[in-house]
Design an enzyme around this catalytic site. Structure first.
Site, mmCIF file in Angstrom:
data_model
loop_
_atom_site.group_PDB
_atom_site.id
_atom_site.type_symbol
_atom_site.label_atom_id
_atom_site.label_comp_id
_atom_site.label_asym_id
_atom_site.label_seq_id
_atom_site.Cartn_x
_atom_site.Cartn_y
_atom_site.Cartn_z
ATOM 1 C CE LYS A 106 -4.085 1.721 2.804
ATOM 2 N NZ LYS A 106 -4.787 1.477 4.118
ATOM 3 C CB SER A 187 -8.109 3.327 3.145
ATOM 4 O OG SER A 187 -7.288 2.599 4.077
ATOM 5 C CB SER A 211 -8.196 0.408 6.219
ATOM 6 O OG SER A 211 -9.016 1.463 6.214
#
Ligand SMILES: *[C@@H]1O[C@H](CO)[C@@H](O)[C@H](O)[C@H]1NC(C)=O
Ligand SMILES: *[C@@H]1O[C@H](CO)[C@@H](O)[C@H](O)[C@H]1NC(C)=O
Ligand SMILES: *[C@@H]1O[C@H](CO)[C@@H](O)[C@H](O)[C@H]1NC(C)=O
Ligand SMILES: *[C@@H]1O[C@H](CO)[C@@H](O)[C@H](O)[C@H]1NC(C)=O
Ligand SMILES: *[C@@H]1O[C@H](CO)[C@@H](O)[C@H](O)[C@H]1NC(C)=O
Length: 511
Positions: A106, A187, A211
């Site tokens: 990420k 996310s 997330s």
């Protein structure tokens, strides 16, 4: 940009895909697991270089539509060649861990290489990180190849309450590969989409509250949100050290466990939390817990009547999950269903403390992160807010106002209100989730989608999301198993047992 997938088109794609799989009894990279890839390496059917080149080709092809990747590592092919040489020389390190396996991380996880670390924002584009994040250091030690950076909800969805999941200024809008009109969740959106669509073998996400668990479910992949501190958060653009956790997002439970084994453990730059959680790491690692009858004898709780824990008197959701409950029972688990939470309304009202605590903790943690950067256009939350105002068009702040940022900037450390909120959260965990788990001797609580994420988030508890199937329109959904701190071995047994009994995951109808 959104793609419209008509049913006929979808059908043709599915036919094409099934023909494709039937024809190839040989090794194919698409859907390959770590175990299969390692076997192919050993039999000289595959090199790391082939693997990296395949994924880069897929990223070039799919990413203009899916927006799952922000940057590809320009050194990945070279690093793969080095891994291939090490394997050829039968170097000790080439026989273990994630050697030669490409991973996307990420984009809020620091890498000290040519890749940027910006949480999706232009405000951090010219920043220079001091070192690899703790988890990236462990990945490299394990032999993994950092393939690139996965897209995310900007600032891990802590800038704007109005920004959609998977949107960032740098990454643009990520798209669910199963159903373009369906929320890809966030996310860690790009981490989930990229493994779902075979743009990488495995990926890393981060979670503060939902997330990892939510995008994993929404994109039909497996996500592990570890116990707080089991994985280092050093070098991760923070929200709150009290809730942030880094974990794997992969196509299978086994792949996620390989990655977990590689990233857990002490890190001097996140010393207190990682030291405390190290005691939970089982001797011999987590792989030993991939046992086929993992559900046998497990006690699983289902809250039929309370919000925050999932099913909350929601007959439609309960009906949808009855078939999953049946699988769990058939596989030898005991379902404990009519659980009570003492003083529930009081405990429920304590959850409002989460946002109160997070906004204050965010300001402190982000400012500390920005100060530590070797170079950066912004050095404080106030600078980031000013940047966003100055470049409002670039950062789309008219569409997505920076309300969380402004709220955070208005805080002034951990004051009386925050202390009360934190006390409430501790009590809600102790008198709520912990009491429930201990009094009923539960191994895990079962929740639909990522609906248990808040309970797990506020107490630093682990959870695993496993594919639970698809709706009539093809939208994926997950089922989540959450447990007490350090219960990963048990949760892995449960998740693996469930996955092996159901095998719900299908690759997305996109090529
Ligand atoms: C590689 O090394 C291991 C351990 O030294 C040995 O058992 C194995 O036979 C070697 N493999 C090859 C292909 O040389
Ligand atoms: C990192 O950002 C710079 C712009 O500041 C860009 O030139 C560079 O290509 C980016 N790195 C990668 C690997 O994309
Ligand atoms: C759920 O339903 C039960 C029985 O119908 C009721 O006692 C309980 O208060 C309800 N819970 C919620 C949160 O509405
Ligand atoms: C419920 O809350 C009341 C009031 O705070 C308290 O007196 C009581 O002991 C609590 N009950 C339980 C079982 O925790
Ligand atoms: C703490 O919890 C109580 C309920 O027990 C609630 O009334 C109060 O508003 C909470 N305070 C904060 C700061 O979250």
């Amino acid at each position: 940009m959104k793609i419209i997938i008509t049913p006929i088109f979808l059908l043709l794609l599915m036919m094409f895909q099934s023909i494709h799989t039937i024809q190839t009894s040989e090794f194919t990279i698409t859907e390959a697991t770590i175990v299969q890839i390692r076997a192919a390496f050993k039999q000289n059917k595959l090199t790391s270089k082939d693997l990296v080149k395949f994924y880069i080709k897929e990223i070039r092809k799919l990413n203009p539509i899916l927006r799952a990747v922000i940057e590809v590592n320009p050194d990945a092919v070279h690093q793969a060649q080095v891994a291939d040489q090490e394997r050829k020389a039968n170097a000790t390190k080439s026989r273990f861990g994630l050697h030669g396996i490409p991973i996307l991380v990420k984009e809020n996880i620091a890498t000290k290489d040519k890749l940027n670390t910006t949480a999706g924002s232009y405000a951090l584009l010219k920043s220079v990180v001091p070192r690899d994040a703790g988890v990236v250091k462990k990945l490299r030690e394990s032999g993994a190849i950092i393939l690139g950076k996965a897209s995310l909800s900007e600032w891990a969805h802590f800038r704007s309450s109005l920004a959609p999941s998977g949107w960032s200024a740098r990454g643009k809008q990520a798209v669910n590969p199963y159903l373009a009109t369906f929320d890809p969740c966030g996310s860690s959106t790009g981490s989930a989409i990229s493994v779902a669509t075979n743009m990488a073998t495995v990926s890393l996400g981060t979670e503060t509250d939902g997330s990892i668990l939510c995008p994993s479910g929404a994109n039909s992949v497996v996500g592990i949100k570890p116990t707080l501190g089991l994985t280092s958060r050093a070098g991760v653009i923070p929200i709150s050290p009290r809730q942030d956790s880094v974990g794997p997002i992969c196509r299978t439970v086994a792949d996620a466990v390989y990655v977990l084994d590689a990233i857990v453990g002490f890190d001097n730059n996140d010393a207190e939390a990682t030291r405390k959680a190290s005691k939970y790491i089982p001797k011999g690692g987590y792989l030993n817990h991939l046992i086929s009858d993992g559900l046998k004898g497990k006690r699983l709780g289902i809250m039929r009547a309370y919000p925050y824990f999932g099913f909350a008197n929601d007959t439609k959701t309960l009906n949808k999950f009855e078939k999953h409950f049946a699988v769990l029972r058939r596989s030898g688990a005991t379902l404990v269903e009519n659980l009570e939470v003492d003083n529930f309304s009081q405990i429920g009202s304590m959850f409002i403390g989460e946002t109160i605590a997070l906004v204050a903790e965010f300001k402190i943690a982000l400012n500390a992160y920005l100060k530590e950067l070797v170079a950066s256009p912004v050095r404080s939350l106030a600078d980031v807010i000013a940047f966003n105002k100055k470049f409002a068009d670039l950062e789309k702040i008219k569409e997505y106002p920076q309300d969380f940022f402004l709220e955070a900037e208005n805080t002034n450390g951990i004051g009386e209100l925050e202390k009360e909120a934190l006390m409430n959260l501790t009590r809600a965990s102790k008198d709520g989730f912990e009491k429930l788990m201990k009094e009923n001797k539960l191994d895990a609580l079962v929740t639909p989608y990522a609906k248990g994420s808040m309970v797990l988030a506020i107490g630093g508890y682990p959870g695993i999301s496993v594919p639970g199937g698809y709706d009539k329109n093809g939208a994926p959904y997950g089922i989540c198993f959450g447990g007490l701190k350090g219960s990963e071995p048990t949760l892995i047994e449960i998740a693996y047992g469930f996955e092996q009994a159901t095998k719900f995951r299908k690759p997305p109808p996109i090529k």
